[in-house]
Motif scaffolding. Structure first.
Motif, PDB file in Angstrom:
ATOM      1  N   VAL A  83       0.832  -1.157  -0.099  1.00 19.48           N
ATOM      2  CA  VAL A  83       0.023   0.036  -0.089  1.00 19.48           C
ATOM      3  C   VAL A  83       0.909   1.211   0.149  1.00 19.48           C
ATOM      4  O   VAL A  83       0.687   2.181  -0.757  1.00 19.48           O
ATOM      5  N   ALA A  84       1.888   1.098   0.780  1.00 19.50           N
ATOM      6  CA  ALA A  84       2.811   2.514   0.964  1.00 19.50           C
ATOM      7  C   ALA A  84       3.537   2.747  -0.243  1.00 19.50           C
ATOM      8  O   ALA A  84       3.642   3.862  -0.661  1.00 19.50           O
ATOM      9  N   TYR A  85       3.994   1.669  -1.004  1.00 16.73           N
ATOM     10  CA  TYR A  85       4.634   1.648  -2.170  1.00 16.73           C
ATOM     11  C   TYR A  85       3.887   2.322  -3.287  1.00 16.73           C
ATOM     12  O   TYR A  85       4.170   3.233  -3.924  1.00 16.73           O
ATOM     13  N   SER A  86       2.449   1.840  -3.476  1.00 16.89           N
ATOM     14  CA  SER A  86       1.469   2.542  -4.441  1.00 16.89           C
ATOM     15  C   SER A  86       1.233   3.805  -4.320  1.00 16.89           C
ATOM     16  O   SER A  86       1.324   4.656  -4.963  1.00 16.89           O
ATOM     17  N   VAL A 128      -1.009  18.062  -6.899  1.00 14.64           N
ATOM     18  CA  VAL A 128      -2.426  18.675  -6.529  1.00 14.64           C
ATOM     19  C   VAL A 128      -3.182  17.538  -5.733  1.00 14.64           C
ATOM     20  O   VAL A 128      -3.180  16.419  -6.360  1.00 14.64           O
ATOM     21  N   PHE A 129      -3.421  17.997  -4.344  1.00 12.95           N
ATOM     22  CA  PHE A 129      -4.067  16.801  -3.728  1.00 12.95           C
ATOM     23  C   PHE A 129      -5.365  16.022  -4.557  1.00 12.95           C
ATOM     24  O   PHE A 129      -5.499  14.867  -4.116  1.00 12.95           O
ATOM     25  N   SER A 130      -6.055  16.750  -5.113  1.00 13.65           N
ATOM     26  CA  SER A 130      -7.429  16.303  -5.587  1.00 13.65           C
ATOM     27  C   SER A 130      -7.085  15.386  -6.535  1.00 13.65           C
ATOM     28  O   SER A 130      -7.656  14.370  -6.786  1.00 13.65           O
ATOM     29  N   ARG A 131      -5.973  15.764  -7.435  1.00 11.29           N
ATOM     30  CA  ARG A 131      -5.324  14.728  -8.482  1.00 11.29           C
ATOM     31  C   ARG A 131      -5.076  13.524  -7.677  1.00 11.29           C
ATOM     32  O   ARG A 131      -4.975  12.121  -8.326  1.00 11.29           O
ATOM     33  N   TYR A 132      -4.150  13.551  -6.750  1.00 14.91           N
ATOM     34  CA  TYR A 132      -3.568  12.461  -6.094  1.00 14.91           C
ATOM     35  C   TYR A 132      -4.696  11.455  -5.495  1.00 14.91           C
ATOM     36  O   TYR A 132      -4.520  10.387  -5.575  1.00 14.91           O
ATOM     37  N   LEU A 133      -6.017  11.977  -5.009  1.00 13.52           N
ATOM     38  CA  LEU A 133      -6.826  11.140  -4.607  1.00 13.52           C
ATOM     39  C   LEU A 133      -7.515  10.394  -5.715  1.00 13.52           C
ATOM     40  O   LEU A 133      -8.000   9.179  -5.417  1.00 13.52           O
ATOM     41  N   THR A 134      -7.580  11.072  -6.955  1.00 19.17           N
ATOM     42  CA  THR A 134      -8.217  10.480  -7.942  1.00 19.17           C
ATOM     43  C   THR A 134      -7.180   9.234  -8.440  1.00 19.17           C
ATOM     44  O   THR A 134      -7.576   8.456  -8.845  1.00 19.17           O
ATOM     45  N   ALA A 175      -6.281   1.382  -7.330  1.00 17.06           N
ATOM     46  CA  ALA A 175      -6.839   0.562  -6.275  1.00 17.06           C
ATOM     47  C   ALA A 175      -6.326  -1.068  -6.824  1.00 17.06           C
ATOM     48  O   ALA A 175      -5.846  -1.866  -5.841  1.00 17.06           O
ATOM     49  N   PRO A 176      -6.767  -1.417  -7.893  1.00 17.30           N
ATOM     50  CA  PRO A 176      -6.564  -2.654  -8.465  1.00 17.30           C
ATOM     51  C   PRO A 176      -5.029  -3.183  -8.521  1.00 17.30           C
ATOM     52  O   PRO A 176      -4.638  -3.975  -7.784  1.00 17.30           O
ATOM     53  N   VAL A 177      -4.211  -1.999  -8.582  1.00 18.06           N
ATOM     54  CA  VAL A 177      -2.814  -2.278  -8.877  1.00 18.06           C
ATOM     55  C   VAL A 177      -2.140  -2.540  -7.463  1.00 18.06           C
ATOM     56  O   VAL A 177      -1.456  -3.320  -7.246  1.00 18.06           O
ATOM     57  N   THR A 178      -2.673  -1.688  -6.606  1.00 15.63           N
ATOM     58  CA  THR A 178      -2.311  -1.663  -5.024  1.00 15.63           C
ATOM     59  C   THR A 178      -2.551  -3.011  -4.422  1.00 15.63           C
ATOM     60  O   THR A 178      -1.900  -3.680  -3.458  1.00 15.63           O
ATOM     61  N   ALA A 179      -3.827  -3.609  -4.888  1.00 11.51           N
ATOM     62  CA  ALA A 179      -4.311  -4.890  -4.342  1.00 11.51           C
ATOM     63  C   ALA A 179      -3.497  -6.107  -4.843  1.00 11.51           C
ATOM     64  O   ALA A 179      -2.914  -6.804  -4.012  1.00 11.51           O
ATOM     65  N   VAL A 180      -2.750  -5.992  -6.188  1.00 15.50           N
ATOM     66  CA  VAL A 180      -1.835  -7.099  -6.593  1.00 15.50           C
ATOM     67  C   VAL A 180      -0.541  -6.859  -5.874  1.00 15.50           C
ATOM     68  O   VAL A 180       0.075  -7.677  -5.471  1.00 15.50           O
ATOM     69  N   TYR A 181      -0.337  -5.577  -5.655  1.00 15.41           N
ATOM     70  CA  TYR A 181       0.897  -5.510  -4.745  1.00 15.41           C
ATOM     71  C   TYR A 181       0.992  -6.238  -3.409  1.00 15.41           C
ATOM     72  O   TYR A 181       1.902  -6.846  -2.983  1.00 15.41           O
TER      73      TYR A 181
END
Length: 231
Positions: free
Chosen positions: A164-167, A183-189, A195-201
């Motif tokens: 999660v931290a890496y992603s 830009v924080f809003s872009r970061y949240l997007t 999310a699917p990539v993070t799940a694979v990590y």
């Protein structure tokens, strides 16, 4: 300079100089001049490692050989699983290095694994971010080594959290690249989209730790006891 003072200087490099170099260097130099950032981060990583280790000839040589071997295994592992997107053993090798060799070795293994493997997968402005992300994972693996060895649950949780931290950290790079600034809003997007990539990590980290931690750790533990490498 005492060993304690050298370690403090090393921590300043790891938690101060290197992160500032990566984040602000990307904004100041731009994505096309990433080579300078890669060189700077590599120099600071090596400086941090050399400053902090004890200068005993035998242990220094053995430690350098071991971190080189673990880095090589990490690079080969990433290449071997290149056909499976985002499913890589790099984080597991970095965590194992940190746990059994120490924080400084873990940090160096993580940073060099990113740099070396990207000669295969492609260098870019993302490389310094990967070096820092994997380096910090290795460092904290060393910091929590006793708990990670004693508790499998904690080990697997740490592996999942590292994914999660890496992603999240790499999403920081993407946000800066897209907008030229953070830009924080872009970061949240980006976090939601990744999310699917993070799940694979997360899944890959846990699986590779289950498979690799005990057999590799047993051998590293035997060598560290023999040559007095444990921190």
């Amino acid at each position: 300079m005492s060993l304690k003072q050298r370690k403090i200087l090393s921590y300043i490099l790891i938690f101060g100089v290197i992160p500032l170099t990566v984040i602000f260097g990307t904004q100041l130099l731009g994505a096309r001049k990433y080579v300078f950032l890669c060189i700077a981060v590599t120099v600071f990583c090596l400086a941090s490692f050399l400053i902090s280790i004890e200068y005993k000839q035998r242990t220094a040589v053995v430690g350098t050989v071991l971190v080189s071997v673990m880095t090589a295994l990490s690079v080969v592992g990433r290449f071997a699983f290149s056909y499976v997107p985002f499913f890589k053993p790099v984080t597991a090798f970095v965590i194992i290095t940190g746990v059994y060799l120490g924080s400084q070795y873990g940090f160096l293994c993580g940073a060099l694994s990113a740099l070396a493997s990207n000669f295969i997968f492609g260098q870019g402005a993302w490389t310094p971010f990967q070096m820092l992300a994997w380096g910090l994972i290795g460092f904290f693996a060393g910091a929590f080594s006793k708990g990670l060895v004693k508790s499998k649950l904690f080990l697997y949780f740490f592996g999942a959290l590292s994914g999660v931290a890496y992603s999240l950290f790499m999403d920081t790079w993407t946000a800066i690249y897209v907008d030229g600034t953070f830009v924080f809003s872009r970061y949240l997007t980006l976090i939601a989209a990744a999310a699917p990539v993070t799940a694979v990590y997360v899944i890959s980290n846990v699986i590779f730790l289950i498979l690799l931690f005990k057999p590799i750790g047993r051998r590293l533990s035997r060598i560290t006891r023999k040559y007095g490498l444990s921190e």
